[in-house]
Design a protein around this motif. Structure first.
Motif, short mmCIF file in Angstrom:
data_model
loop_
_atom_site.label_atom_id
_atom_site.label_comp_id
_atom_site.label_asym_id
_atom_site.label_seq_id
_atom_site.Cartn_x
_atom_site.Cartn_y
_atom_site.Cartn_z
N UNK A 80 1.00 -1.42 0.01
CA UNK A 80 0.09 -0.10 -0.05
C UNK A 80 0.98 1.32 0.05
N UNK A 81 1.81 1.02 0.79
CA UNK A 81 2.75 2.42 0.77
C UNK A 81 3.31 3.06 -0.49
N UNK A 82 3.75 1.78 -1.17
CA UNK A 82 4.46 2.25 -2.65
C UNK A 82 3.21 2.71 -3.50
N UNK A 83 2.06 2.17 -3.66
CA UNK A 83 1.00 2.61 -4.33
C UNK A 83 0.84 4.28 -3.97
N UNK A 84 0.61 4.26 -2.54
CA UNK A 84 0.34 5.53 -2.25
C UNK A 84 1.66 6.58 -2.77
N UNK A 85 2.83 6.13 -2.84
CA UNK A 85 3.93 7.01 -3.40
C UNK A 85 3.77 7.31 -4.67
N UNK A 86 3.57 6.12 -5.35
CA UNK A 86 3.26 6.38 -7.00
C UNK A 86 2.33 7.25 -7.31
N UNK A 87 1.02 6.88 -6.75
CA UNK A 87 -0.29 7.92 -7.00
C UNK A 87 -0.22 9.17 -6.59
N UNK A 88 0.38 9.51 -5.42
CA UNK A 88 0.15 10.74 -4.97
C UNK A 88 1.59 11.65 -5.10
N UNK A 89 2.62 11.13 -5.43
CA UNK A 89 3.82 11.75 -5.49
C UNK A 89 4.63 11.73 -6.86
N UNK A 90 5.00 10.40 -7.35
CA UNK A 90 5.59 10.06 -8.48
C UNK A 90 5.00 10.53 -9.96
N UNK A 91 3.57 10.07 -9.96
CA UNK A 91 2.82 10.34 -11.13
C UNK A 91 2.54 11.78 -11.33
N UNK A 92 1.86 12.36 -10.28
CA UNK A 92 1.80 14.06 -10.43
C UNK A 92 2.88 14.78 -10.90
N UNK A 93 4.14 14.31 -10.32
CA UNK A 93 5.45 15.09 -10.70
C UNK A 93 5.85 14.81 -12.08
N UNK A 94 5.78 13.51 -12.47
CA UNK A 94 6.24 13.18 -13.63
C UNK A 94 5.28 13.63 -14.70
N UNK A 95 3.90 13.70 -14.55
CA UNK A 95 2.96 14.14 -15.34
C UNK A 95 3.36 15.50 -15.69
N UNK A 96 3.71 16.53 -14.94
CA UNK A 96 3.91 17.93 -15.16
C UNK A 96 5.13 17.73 -16.01
N UNK A 97 6.07 17.26 -15.60
CA UNK A 97 7.42 17.14 -16.35
C UNK A 97 6.99 16.65 -18.08
N UNK A 98 6.29 15.63 -18.06
CA UNK A 98 5.91 15.11 -19.26
C UNK A 98 5.32 16.11 -20.26
N UNK A 99 4.25 16.83 -19.64
CA UNK A 99 3.35 17.85 -20.45
C UNK A 99 4.47 18.99 -20.83
#
Length: 317
Positions: free
Chosen positions: A257-276
């Motif tokens: 669960x803690x890895x999912x939380x890290x991916x969904x709440x931190x990694x993906x939002x940050x990476x999404x902004x960089x990609x756009x």
């Protein structure tokens, strides 16, 4: 003196903790989670629905059997990233395989989307969670093998990644492209006719942790086929992992669960902004990625352009 030093260290650590908490809260504001915990596993709310699957032709499945992943079971909405544009993230756990599914629309053509991954050595320039990447073998413009080093946030260690990727032109009859990727078996990566060149580059060989990718399949549907329209591409991407084959998870049957939380709440939002942001820079011909598309040493982007009829942003075509 020792007491003063100890107080200084404690104050510094407290400041770092507060800064990280503020960053976490800031990132949470731009994501809408749709999950909660139950018995340590990710259980999803009933508001999510089955994602429709338009690929139902036997002939199509015979051509690209990997497309079957889009029709396997129900998908559940895990979160929506609203900024800078909508990204829907779905999850599924089925028969020991954990899958992410990403659905969005990007304001560039299929060629520019493919350039993000095809120009592997440029990935670390825009992806903060990749410290090194390189194409290690090409087999024509539509097939490659590559290595990378994934640099996740603490406490997850670096992981080496080895992938074999193919792009299939399915504009006729489906009006889309399909990109499939997987991690070859270890025997395929060593010697002989190894897809992944041997020996491994030093940067990869020094990393002991392997992140095996069971399968990744992306449907890229081009829009705005007229030269007068700005190209757009619908993205439907499935990424599958077998948790028991990830050494770092130590035999866990699902992603903690803690890895999912890290991916969904931190990694993906940050990476999404960089990609756009990097895609937005394609309108400028001065970026290195745009110049790679314009130069097109393998001929990949011109072939995509010819089939999709989308104008190439950042090229002279």
């Amino acid at each position: 003196m020792a007491a003063i030093l100890l107080l200084t260290v404690c104050a510094t650590l407290l400041g770092i903790y507060v800064s990280l908490c503020r960053l976490y809260v800031r990132l949470r504001r731009i994501t809408t989670p749709h999950h909660h915990r139950n018995n340590g596993n990710l259980i999803h709310r009933s508001q999510s629905a089955q994602i429709s699957d338009s690929v139902n032709s036997t002939q199509v499945y015979n051509t690209v059997p990997e497309l079957a992943v889009f029709g396997c079971g129900n998908w559940t909405l895990a979160c929506e990233i609203m900024y800078p544009s909508l990204l829907q993230v779905f999850t599924q756990y089925r028969h020991g395989v954990f899958s992410f599914r990403f659905v969005t629309e990007l304001g560039v053509g299929v060629a520019e989307c493919m350039a993000l991954a095809h120009e592997a050595d440029l990935i670390p320039t825009w992806n903060p969670f990749c410290s090194w990447a390189r194409v290690t073998r090409l087999s024509g413009p539509f097939e490659l093998w590559a290595h990378a080093l994934a640099a996740f946030p603490w406490p997850i260690p670096r992981h080496r990644v080895c992938i074999h990727a193919k792009l299939v032109d399915m504009m006729h009859p489906l009006g889309l492209f399909v990109c499939s990727t997987y991690t070859p078996e270890e025997s395929e990566c060593i010697g002989g006719e190894a897809p992944c060149s041997s020996p491994l580059p030093p940067e990869v060989a020094e990393c002991s942790q392997l992140l095996p990718l069971k399968l990744s399949v992306c449907r890229l549907t081009p829009h705005a086929l007229s030269p007068k329209e700005r190209p757009r591409t619908s993205i439907d991407l499935v990424v599958q992992f077998e948790p028991t084959k990830v050494a770092y998870l130590r035999g866990a049957t699902t992603i903690p669960q803690w890895i999912l939380n890290l991916v969904l709440s931190v990694v993906l939002p940050f990476l999404w902004r960089k990609l756009i942001a990097v895609l937005a820079e394609f309108s400028s011909h001065d970026t290195l990625l745009a110049r790679r598309v314009a130069t097109d040493e393998t001929g990949l982007y011109r072939l995509i352009h010819a089939s999709s009829k989308q104008p190439l942003v950042g090229s002279t075509l």
